[in-house]
Design a protein around this motif. Sequence first.
Motif, PDB file in Angstrom:
ATOM      1  N   VAL A  30     -13.666 -10.441 -17.945  1.00  0.00           N
ATOM      2  CA  VAL A  30     -13.009  -9.982 -19.154  1.00  0.00           C
ATOM      3  C   VAL A  30     -11.695  -9.305 -18.780  1.00  0.00           C
ATOM      4  O   VAL A  30     -11.499  -8.874 -17.642  1.00  0.00           O
ATOM      5  CB  VAL A  30     -13.894  -8.987 -19.948  1.00  0.00           C
ATOM      6  N   SER A  31     -10.784  -9.234 -19.749  1.00  0.00           N
ATOM      7  CA  SER A  31      -9.518  -8.529 -19.565  1.00  0.00           C
ATOM      8  C   SER A  31      -9.522  -7.295 -20.453  1.00  0.00           C
ATOM      9  O   SER A  31      -9.704  -7.401 -21.668  1.00  0.00           O
ATOM     10  CB  SER A  31      -8.333  -9.426 -19.938  1.00  0.00           C
ATOM     11  N   ARG A  32      -9.316  -6.157 -19.835  1.00  0.00           N
ATOM     12  CA  ARG A  32      -9.279  -4.908 -20.588  1.00  0.00           C
ATOM     13  C   ARG A  32      -7.835  -4.452 -20.774  1.00  0.00           C
ATOM     14  O   ARG A  32      -6.933  -4.912 -20.089  1.00  0.00           O
ATOM     15  CB  ARG A  32     -10.096  -3.827 -19.869  1.00  0.00           C
ATOM     16  N   ARG A  33      -7.666  -3.522 -21.674  1.00  0.00           N
ATOM     17  CA  ARG A  33      -6.313  -3.023 -21.931  1.00  0.00           C
ATOM     18  C   ARG A  33      -5.694  -2.452 -20.661  1.00  0.00           C
ATOM     19  O   ARG A  33      -4.508  -2.662 -20.383  1.00  0.00           O
ATOM     20  CB  ARG A  33      -6.368  -1.957 -23.025  1.00  0.00           C
ATOM     21  N   ILE A  34      -6.485  -1.768 -19.857  1.00  0.00           N
ATOM     22  CA  ILE A  34      -5.956  -1.175 -18.623  1.00  0.00           C
ATOM     23  C   ILE A  34      -5.439  -2.262 -17.690  1.00  0.00           C
ATOM     24  O   ILE A  34      -4.382  -2.115 -17.073  1.00  0.00           O
ATOM     25  CB  ILE A  34      -7.013  -0.286 -17.918  1.00  0.00           C
ATOM     26  N   ASP A  35      -6.158  -3.390 -17.598  1.00  0.00           N
ATOM     27  CA  ASP A  35      -5.725  -4.499 -16.742  1.00  0.00           C
ATOM     28  C   ASP A  35      -4.371  -5.031 -17.190  1.00  0.00           C
ATOM     29  O   ASP A  35      -3.455  -5.237 -16.379  1.00  0.00           O
ATOM     30  CB  ASP A  35      -6.745  -5.649 -16.790  1.00  0.00           C
ATOM     31  N   LEU A  36      -4.246  -5.274 -18.479  1.00  0.00           N
ATOM     32  CA  LEU A  36      -3.037  -5.897 -19.013  1.00  0.00           C
ATOM     33  C   LEU A  36      -1.823  -4.987 -18.866  1.00  0.00           C
ATOM     34  O   LEU A  36      -0.730  -5.442 -18.514  1.00  0.00           O
ATOM     35  CB  LEU A  36      -3.256  -6.257 -20.482  1.00  0.00           C
ATOM     36  N   GLU A  37      -2.011  -3.697 -19.118  1.00  0.00           N
ATOM     37  CA  GLU A  37      -0.855  -2.798 -19.053  1.00  0.00           C
ATOM     38  C   GLU A  37      -0.426  -2.529 -17.609  1.00  0.00           C
ATOM     39  O   GLU A  37       0.770  -2.396 -17.323  1.00  0.00           O
ATOM     40  CB  GLU A  37      -1.156  -1.501 -19.808  1.00  0.00           C
ATOM     41  N   VAL A  38      -1.378  -2.467 -16.692  1.00  0.00           N
ATOM     42  CA  VAL A  38      -1.005  -2.319 -15.284  1.00  0.00           C
ATOM     43  C   VAL A  38      -0.283  -3.572 -14.795  1.00  0.00           C
ATOM     44  O   VAL A  38       0.711  -3.496 -14.068  1.00  0.00           O
ATOM     45  CB  VAL A  38      -2.244  -2.031 -14.405  1.00  0.00           C
ATOM     46  N   GLU A  39      -0.759  -4.717 -15.204  1.00  0.00           N
ATOM     47  CA  GLU A  39      -0.112  -5.965 -14.818  1.00  0.00           C
ATOM     48  C   GLU A  39       1.330  -6.010 -15.340  1.00  0.00           C
ATOM     49  O   GLU A  39       2.259  -6.399 -14.609  1.00  0.00           O
ATOM     50  CB  GLU A  39      -0.914  -7.141 -15.366  1.00  0.00           C
ATOM     51  N   ASP A  40       1.522  -5.601 -16.587  1.00  0.00           N
ATOM     52  CA  ASP A  40       2.876  -5.552 -17.151  1.00  0.00           C
ATOM     53  C   ASP A  40       3.774  -4.620 -16.337  1.00  0.00           C
ATOM     54  O   ASP A  40       4.956  -4.920 -16.097  1.00  0.00           O
ATOM     55  CB  ASP A  40       2.831  -5.068 -18.599  1.00  0.00           C
ATOM     56  N   LEU A  41       3.234  -3.488 -15.931  1.00  0.00           N
ATOM     57  CA  LEU A  41       4.000  -2.509 -15.151  1.00  0.00           C
ATOM     58  C   LEU A  41       4.476  -3.121 -13.839  1.00  0.00           C
ATOM     59  O   LEU A  41       5.635  -2.946 -13.434  1.00  0.00           O
ATOM     60  CB  LEU A  41       3.137  -1.279 -14.906  1.00  0.00           C
ATOM     61  N   ILE A  42       3.600  -3.859 -13.174  1.00  0.00           N
ATOM     62  CA  ILE A  42       3.950  -4.464 -11.886  1.00  0.00           C
ATOM     63  C   ILE A  42       4.962  -5.591 -12.066  1.00  0.00           C
ATOM     64  O   ILE A  42       5.936  -5.693 -11.315  1.00  0.00           O
ATOM     65  CB  ILE A  42       2.678  -4.951 -11.162  1.00  0.00           C
ATOM     66  N   ILE A  43       4.753  -6.441 -13.066  1.00  0.00           N
ATOM     67  CA  ILE A  43       5.703  -7.523 -13.330  1.00  0.00           C
ATOM     68  C   ILE A  43       7.079  -6.949 -13.640  1.00  0.00           C
ATOM     69  O   ILE A  43       8.108  -7.427 -13.127  1.00  0.00           O
ATOM     70  CB  ILE A  43       5.204  -8.412 -14.488  1.00  0.00           C
ATOM     71  N   LYS A  44       7.124  -5.924 -14.459  1.00  0.00           N
ATOM     72  CA  LYS A  44       8.402  -5.285 -14.798  1.00  0.00           C
ATOM     73  C   LYS A  44       9.075  -4.729 -13.545  1.00  0.00           C
ATOM     74  O   LYS A  44      10.295  -4.820 -13.386  1.00  0.00           O
ATOM     75  CB  LYS A  44       8.179  -4.176 -15.823  1.00  0.00           C
ATOM     76  N   GLY A  45       8.279  -4.161 -12.645  1.00  0.00           N
ATOM     77  CA  GLY A  45       8.831  -3.629 -11.406  1.00  0.00           C
ATOM     78  C   GLY A  45       9.482  -4.703 -10.560  1.00  0.00           C
ATOM     79  O   GLY A  45      10.532  -4.478  -9.937  1.00  0.00           O
ATOM     80  N   VAL A  46       8.871  -5.890 -10.514  1.00  0.00           N
ATOM     81  CA  VAL A  46       9.471  -7.017  -9.784  1.00  0.00           C
ATOM     82  C   VAL A  46      10.765  -7.449 -10.463  1.00  0.00           C
ATOM     83  O   VAL A  46      11.783  -7.702  -9.806  1.00  0.00           O
ATOM     84  CB  VAL A  46       8.474  -8.188  -9.688  1.00  0.00           C
ATOM     85  N   GLU A  47      10.735  -7.537 -11.787  1.00  0.00           N
ATOM     86  CA  GLU A  47      11.936  -7.925 -12.540  1.00  0.00           C
ATOM     87  C   GLU A  47      13.086  -6.955 -12.298  1.00  0.00           C
ATOM     88  O   GLU A  47      14.248  -7.369 -12.134  1.00  0.00           O
ATOM     89  CB  GLU A  47      11.618  -7.970 -14.036  1.00  0.00           C
ATOM     90  N   GLU A  48      12.781  -5.664 -12.275  1.00  0.00           N
ATOM     91  CA  GLU A  48      13.832  -4.656 -12.119  1.00  0.00           C
ATOM     92  C   GLU A  48      14.496  -4.702 -10.750  1.00  0.00           C
ATOM     93  O   GLU A  48      15.598  -4.169 -10.576  1.00  0.00           O
ATOM     94  CB  GLU A  48      13.249  -3.263 -12.389  1.00  0.00           C
ATOM     95  N   GLU A  49      13.855  -5.341  -9.787  1.00  0.00           N
ATOM     96  CA  GLU A  49      14.467  -5.530  -8.477  1.00  0.00           C
ATOM     97  C   GLU A  49      15.507  -6.654  -8.494  1.00  0.00           C
ATOM     98  O   GLU A  49      16.222  -6.864  -7.510  1.00  0.00           O
ATOM     99  CB  GLU A  49      13.406  -5.837  -7.417  1.00  0.00           C
TER     100      GLU A  49
END
Length: 275
Positions: free
Chosen positions: A40-59
């Motif tokens: 299952v995907s929980r809200r915590i999983d999705l928001e942490v994943e977004d945080l990491i993807i955004k961090g890669v983008e910001e580089e």
Amino acid sequence: MEVNLETLIKDLAIKAGSFVRSKAEDLNYRQIMRRGSTDVSRRIDLEVEDLIIKGVEEEGLRAVVNTEERGVVEVGGGEPEYVFVVDPLDGSLNFVLGIPFYSISIAAGKYSSTPRFSDLTDGVVYYVEKDALYYGGLKGVDFRGDDLNDLNEDIDKPVISLYLEPDVNEKLLMGLRGIYDRFGRFKIRSLGAASLEMVMASIGRFLAFMDLRNRLRIFDIAGAYVIARAMRTNTYTLGGGDLGSELVSSDRRFSLIVSRNSDFIRGFLGLLGVK
């Protein structure tokens, strides 16, 4: 664009871990947002994943990010230079249950159209509750927040992290019985966070990590694999192949044996008839 992958994934993991700790008591973050056939995907999983993807983008990187929840995400546009494999929260059920054993896992390397585990150059597993970071790369390892003391004098029998399905075939059970007798008996633990348990086997706290269910995905094991390789720890599939030769593909499922003791792995695979 060149980037220091070691610094980047360490920073991303620590930032993600801080976010997870800040939401540990917020019941909204335990909410199930999607259900799959085995997970299952929980809200915590999705928001942490977004945080990491955004961090890669910001580089400002051109990269492919293999994510557990959202699949393959391309950032930066153009021909990718880097590949990332992200498990936003390995052990999210432990997070929900209040069991303090879960981690952020990130692996990275130069992009290839057909990447293998051996192509991943940098890996990090961040033990959230302990604020401990385990990193492995081509130049070695860096562990923070864990004193890594030798526990041999404090443990009466070796410990193995073991995962099996209830309908496991008899051959596997006989192999386990054989290795149980050969190595002077051992204690069994299943702690619910594969990446952390692989790290424990890589640094010698566990005699082995064994998941024999053919259910592990790249997200579960990529970061910990790079650490194991840097520690010169044996990491084999149940078929006897080194994990490094396997494709990094979200479609793949693995059974895995990780141990610093090569005799243990050879002995177990030999009992199964694998050469």
